[in-house]
Design an enzyme around this catalytic site. Structure first.
Site, PDB file in Angstrom:
ATOM      1  N   SER A  22      -3.719  -1.420   1.212  1.00 36.30           N
ATOM      2  CA  SER A  22      -3.445  -2.373   0.136  1.00 36.30           C
ATOM      3  C   SER A  22      -2.656  -3.562   0.669  1.00 36.30           C
ATOM      4  CB  SER A  22      -2.628  -1.644  -0.933  1.00 36.30           C
ATOM      5  OG  SER A  22      -2.024  -2.558  -1.803  1.00 36.30           O
ATOM      6  N   TYR A  60       4.768   4.144  -3.400  1.00 35.30           N
ATOM      7  CA  TYR A  60       3.303   4.020  -3.249  1.00 35.30           C
ATOM      8  C   TYR A  60       2.978   3.187  -2.013  1.00 35.30           C
ATOM      9  CZ  TYR A  60      -1.281   1.876  -3.743  1.00 35.30           C
ATOM     10  OH  TYR A  60      -2.539   1.399  -3.472  1.00 35.30           O
ATOM     11  N   LYS A  84       1.107   4.029   1.872  1.00 35.33           N
ATOM     12  CA  LYS A  84       0.017   3.286   2.529  1.00 35.33           C
ATOM     13  C   LYS A  84       0.438   2.873   3.943  1.00 35.33           C
ATOM     14  CE  LYS A  84      -2.974   3.496  -0.706  1.00 35.33           C
ATOM     15  NZ  LYS A  84      -4.178   4.304  -0.535  1.00 35.33           N
TER      16      LYS A  84
HETATM   17  P1  NAD Z   1      -8.590   5.745  -8.678  1.00 34.14           P
HETATM   18  O1  NAD Z   1      -7.390   6.482  -9.125  1.00 34.14           O
HETATM   19  O2  NAD Z   1      -9.505   5.199  -9.711  1.00 34.14           O
HETATM   20  O3  NAD Z   1      -9.469   6.662  -7.699  1.00 34.14           O
HETATM   21  C1  NAD Z   1      -8.893   7.627  -6.852  1.00 34.14           C
HETATM   22  C2  NAD Z   1      -9.680   8.922  -7.025  1.00 34.14           C
HETATM   23  O4  NAD Z   1      -9.136   9.918  -6.176  1.00 34.14           O
HETATM   24  C3  NAD Z   1      -9.624   9.468  -8.443  1.00 34.14           C
HETATM   25  O5  NAD Z   1     -10.939   9.740  -8.902  1.00 34.14           O
HETATM   26  C4  NAD Z   1      -8.802  10.762  -8.318  1.00 34.14           C
HETATM   27  O6  NAD Z   1      -9.225  11.735  -9.242  1.00 34.14           O
HETATM   28  C5  NAD Z   1      -9.057  11.138  -6.877  1.00 34.14           C
HETATM   29  N1  NAD Z   1      -7.991  11.929  -6.244  1.00 34.14           N
HETATM   30  C6  NAD Z   1      -6.673  11.655  -6.176  1.00 34.14           C
HETATM   31  N2  NAD Z   1      -6.024  12.611  -5.465  1.00 34.14           N
HETATM   32  C7  NAD Z   1      -6.967  13.509  -5.077  1.00 34.14           C
HETATM   33  C8  NAD Z   1      -6.929  14.710  -4.313  1.00 34.14           C
HETATM   34  N3  NAD Z   1      -5.792  15.199  -3.827  1.00 34.14           N
HETATM   35  N4  NAD Z   1      -8.090  15.377  -4.098  1.00 34.14           N
HETATM   36  C9  NAD Z   1      -9.267  14.903  -4.592  1.00 34.14           C
HETATM   37  N5  NAD Z   1      -9.357  13.772  -5.315  1.00 34.14           N
HETATM   38  C10 NAD Z   1      -8.213  13.087  -5.555  1.00 34.14           C
HETATM   39  O7  NAD Z   1      -8.104   4.588  -7.697  1.00 34.14           O
HETATM   40  P2  NAD Z   1      -8.896   3.327  -7.141  1.00 34.14           P
HETATM   41  O8  NAD Z   1      -8.428   2.125  -7.865  1.00 34.14           O
HETATM   42  O9  NAD Z   1     -10.334   3.624  -7.084  1.00 34.14           O
HETATM   43  O10 NAD Z   1      -8.279   3.261  -5.674  1.00 34.14           O
HETATM   44  C11 NAD Z   1      -8.900   3.883  -4.585  1.00 34.14           C
HETATM   45  C12 NAD Z   1      -7.996   3.748  -3.368  1.00 34.14           C
HETATM   46  O11 NAD Z   1      -7.744   2.365  -3.126  1.00 34.14           O
HETATM   47  C13 NAD Z   1      -6.629   4.398  -3.544  1.00 34.14           C
HETATM   48  O12 NAD Z   1      -6.253   4.976  -2.316  1.00 34.14           O
HETATM   49  C14 NAD Z   1      -5.722   3.230  -3.880  1.00 34.14           C
HETATM   50  O13 NAD Z   1      -4.394   3.463  -3.489  1.00 34.14           O
HETATM   51  C15 NAD Z   1      -6.340   2.111  -3.056  1.00 34.14           C
HETATM   52  N6  NAD Z   1      -6.063   0.780  -3.611  1.00 34.14           N
HETATM   53  C16 NAD Z   1      -6.358   0.511  -4.918  1.00 34.14           C
HETATM   54  C17 NAD Z   1      -6.068  -0.734  -5.442  1.00 34.14           C
HETATM   55  C18 NAD Z   1      -6.369  -1.046  -6.887  1.00 34.14           C
HETATM   56  O14 NAD Z   1      -5.860  -2.035  -7.400  1.00 34.14           O
HETATM   57  N7  NAD Z   1      -7.174  -0.292  -7.578  1.00 34.14           N
HETATM   58  C19 NAD Z   1      -5.481  -1.724  -4.624  1.00 34.14           C
HETATM   59  C20 NAD Z   1      -5.210  -1.413  -3.300  1.00 34.14           C
HETATM   60  C21 NAD Z   1      -5.509  -0.159  -2.787  1.00 34.14           C
HETATM   61  C1  UD1 Z   2       0.231  -4.259  -8.270  1.00 38.22           C
HETATM   62  C2  UD1 Z   2       1.150  -3.448  -7.396  1.00 38.22           C
HETATM   63  C3  UD1 Z   2       0.558  -3.337  -6.003  1.00 38.22           C
HETATM   64  C4  UD1 Z   2      -0.853  -2.764  -6.075  1.00 38.22           C
HETATM   65  C5  UD1 Z   2      -1.686  -3.648  -6.991  1.00 38.22           C
HETATM   66  C6  UD1 Z   2      -3.081  -3.146  -7.179  1.00 38.22           C
HETATM   67  C7  UD1 Z   2       3.400  -3.833  -8.318  1.00 38.22           C
HETATM   68  C8  UD1 Z   2       4.736  -4.450  -8.084  1.00 38.22           C
HETATM   69  N1  UD1 Z   2       2.471  -4.055  -7.372  1.00 38.22           N
HETATM   70  O1  UD1 Z   2       0.102  -5.541  -7.700  1.00 38.22           O
HETATM   71  O2  UD1 Z   2       1.359  -2.511  -5.194  1.00 38.22           O
HETATM   72  O3  UD1 Z   2      -1.428  -2.734  -4.781  1.00 38.22           O
HETATM   73  O4  UD1 Z   2      -1.049  -3.689  -8.291  1.00 38.22           O
HETATM   74  O5  UD1 Z   2      -3.086  -1.930  -7.855  1.00 38.22           O
HETATM   75  O6  UD1 Z   2       3.188  -3.149  -9.294  1.00 38.22           O
HETATM   76  N2  UD1 Z   2       1.306  -9.214 -15.033  1.00 38.22           N
HETATM   77  C9  UD1 Z   2       1.715  -9.674 -16.267  1.00 38.22           C
HETATM   78  N3  UD1 Z   2       1.654  -8.828 -17.332  1.00 38.22           N
HETATM   79  C10 UD1 Z   2       1.198  -7.541 -17.237  1.00 38.22           C
HETATM   80  C11 UD1 Z   2       0.773  -7.074 -15.967  1.00 38.22           C
HETATM   81  C12 UD1 Z   2       0.860  -7.936 -14.891  1.00 38.22           C
HETATM   82  O7  UD1 Z   2       2.133 -10.825 -16.406  1.00 38.22           O
HETATM   83  O8  UD1 Z   2       1.177  -6.813 -18.253  1.00 38.22           O
HETATM   84  C13 UD1 Z   2       1.343 -10.144 -13.882  1.00 38.22           C
HETATM   85  C14 UD1 Z   2       2.212  -9.690 -12.726  1.00 38.22           C
HETATM   86  O9  UD1 Z   2       3.532 -10.124 -12.907  1.00 38.22           O
HETATM   87  C15 UD1 Z   2       1.498 -10.336 -11.535  1.00 38.22           C
HETATM   88  C16 UD1 Z   2       0.028 -10.352 -11.952  1.00 38.22           C
HETATM   89  O10 UD1 Z   2       0.026 -10.215 -13.369  1.00 38.22           O
HETATM   90  O11 UD1 Z   2       1.927 -11.669 -11.396  1.00 38.22           O
HETATM   91  C17 UD1 Z   2      -0.783  -9.222 -11.349  1.00 38.22           C
HETATM   92  O12 UD1 Z   2      -0.132  -7.985 -11.612  1.00 38.22           O
HETATM   93  P1  UD1 Z   2      -0.823  -6.575 -11.273  1.00 38.22           P
HETATM   94  O13 UD1 Z   2      -2.193  -6.542 -11.826  1.00 38.22           O
HETATM   95  O14 UD1 Z   2       0.125  -5.500 -11.704  1.00 38.22           O
HETATM   96  O15 UD1 Z   2      -0.976  -6.600  -9.698  1.00 38.22           O
HETATM   97  P2  UD1 Z   2       0.137  -6.837  -8.550  1.00 38.22           P
HETATM   98  O16 UD1 Z   2       1.488  -6.976  -9.103  1.00 38.22           O
HETATM   99  O17 UD1 Z   2      -0.357  -7.903  -7.670  1.00 38.22           O
END
Ligand code: NAD
Ligand code: UD1
Length: 329
Positions: A124, A148, A152
């Site tokens: 991330s 979290y 990572k």
């Molecule tokens: P998500 O929660 O929708 O998907 C993760 C999946 O993993 C879920 O279906 C959950 O049931 C499964 N899971 C969790 N722990 C498990 C375990 N121990 N065994 C088997 N299954 C398990 O999340 P996502 O948004 O699809 O994210 C996927 C990956 O990307 C994650 O590692 C997350 O940290 C990373 N990531 C996500 C974002 C984001 O904004 N969504 C941003 C940066 C990184």
């Molecule tokens: C957040 C996480 C980051 C994670 C990413 C994707 C934090 C501090 N960071 O990032 O670790 O990788 O999500 O899952 O939580 N905002 C509002 N109102 C809301 C929600 C968000 O104004 O109700 C604003 C926030 O202040 C920010 C922007 O929207 O400026 C995006 O927020 P968000 O979607 O939570 O993502 P990040 O903060 O970038």
């Protein structure tokens, strides 16, 4: 080529399963449904018209992992499974360290036992902490502000050590910026059951009337309109980045997956209202602790080395996010 997709029923994993199947890869999926629903399996099959093997269970279960590797000749692993809620990780750090680290350690060990040497990891942009300048390049200093993010970064460090010990490995670390949007079919997407922390899921819930009003966290940031700026990336573009990564594995690599463009909270709200013809009520609220002014990628390395570029616009992201929720209400 057969790919094991961990967490493949989740938001990003499910979209990547679709792209893998569409591109002719065979997939095997494991998920414990801790943050996803069983119906996603059929939805992926409906979208692609293709079948795949699914195992329900926890990746920390070594016996189950061994069974998967024994029953399937796995060529590469895409590791999406993990917990991802920043706020929850602050309250329950051990749960986050246990799940995110132990899934990865068990998986890497079982891969080694079975001679599988290709690993793609979901990292991330959170590992860049508070960037000293923008856009963010892959070689920027790394730091974290919550458990979290630390999981990572720790996994990235583990992968680096592992590569030093075993140069035959191919490890690609993908640092996602802010994934939003949904598949255009409206069958799969992101719809958290709990109160969403992230901006787009919250906007959608206000648009559908589930919540009354969005709190905009701060309007005094050093950005064009004072609200926080982020690099939003369509989840389908992100999923396609994984295919490109898989096709171009070569040692230990790190790539930013973002668009390179920054949009503010109000940019996103205004675009969402315009393309979906709905009202999103909002109020200005205090800053959220730990937030930074702006964060966006320099994604030129992924373009140069993987031949990957985003194609979807911020309008597509807003349209597809709303379409998914409307269709699944
Ligand atoms: P998500 O929660 O929708 O998907 C993760 C999946 O993993 C879920 O279906 C959950 O049931 C499964 N899971 C969790 N722990 C498990 C375990 N121990 N065994 C088997 N299954 C398990 O999340 P996502 O948004 O699809 O994210 C996927 C990956 O990307 C994650 O590692 C997350 O940290 C990373 N990531 C996500 C974002 C984001 O904004 N969504 C941003 C940066 C990184
Ligand atoms: C957040 C996480 C980051 C994670 C990413 C994707 C934090 C501090 N960071 O990032 O670790 O990788 O999500 O899952 O939580 N905002 C509002 N109102 C809301 C929600 C968000 O104004 O109700 C604003 C926030 O202040 C920010 C922007 O929207 O400026 C995006 O927020 P968000 O979607 O939570 O993502 P990040 O903060 O970038």
């Amino acid at each position: 080529m057969k790919i094991l997709v961990t967490g493949g029923m989740g938001y990003i994993g499910s979209h990547t399963c679709v792209e893998l199947l569409n591109d002719g890869y065979e997939i095997v999926v494991i998920d414990d449904f801790s943050n996803s629903k069983p119906e996603v399996e059929d939805k992926i099959k409906t979208i692609t018209g293709k079948d795949f093997k699914f195992y329900e269970g926890d990746i920390k279960n070594r016996k189950l992992l061994n069974k998967i590797f024994e029953e399937n000749k796995i060529d590469a692993v895409m590791h999406f499974a993990g917990y991802k809620a920043v706020g929850e990780s602050v309250k329950k750090p051990l749960m986050y360290y246990d799940n995110n680290l132990n899934t990865t350690l068990t998986l890497l060990d079982v891969m080694k036992e079975h001679g599988c040497n290709k690993f793609i990891f979901s990292s991330s942009a959170t590992v860049y902490g508070k960037p000293h300048t923008l856009p963010i390049l892959e070689d920027f200093p790394l730091s974290t502000t919550n458990p979290y993010g630390t999981t990572k970064l720790m996994i990235e460090m583990i992968l680096k050590d592992l590569f030093i010990a075993d140069n035959d490995l191919n490890i690609t670390i993908l640092r996602y910026f802010n994934p939003i949007g949904a598949h255009e079919s409206g069958l799969i997407g992101e719809n958290p059951n709990d109160i969403p922390n992230n901006l787009m899921p919250y906007i959608v819930k206000v648009a559908t009337g589930e919540y009354e009003c969005l709190s905009v966290f701060g309007n005094d940031y050093d950005t064009h309109d004072g609200t926080g700026v982020r690099d939003y990336i369509h989840v389908v573009d992100l999923a396609k980045g994984h295919i490109k990564a898989l096709e171009n594995m070569n040692g230990l690599k790190y790539y930013n997956l973002g668009t390179g463009n920054g949009f503010s909270v109000l940019d996103l709200v205004n675009t969402f209202e315009k393309v979906n013809n709905v009202k999103v009520n909002y109020k200005i609220a205090p800053r959220r602790e730990g937030d930074i002014d702006a964060c966006y990628a320099d994604a030129s390395l992924a373009k140069k080395e993987l031949g990957w570029e985003t194609t979807k616009t911020i309008e597509d992201m807003c349209k597809d996010a709303y379409n998914f929720v409307i269709k699944n209400k």
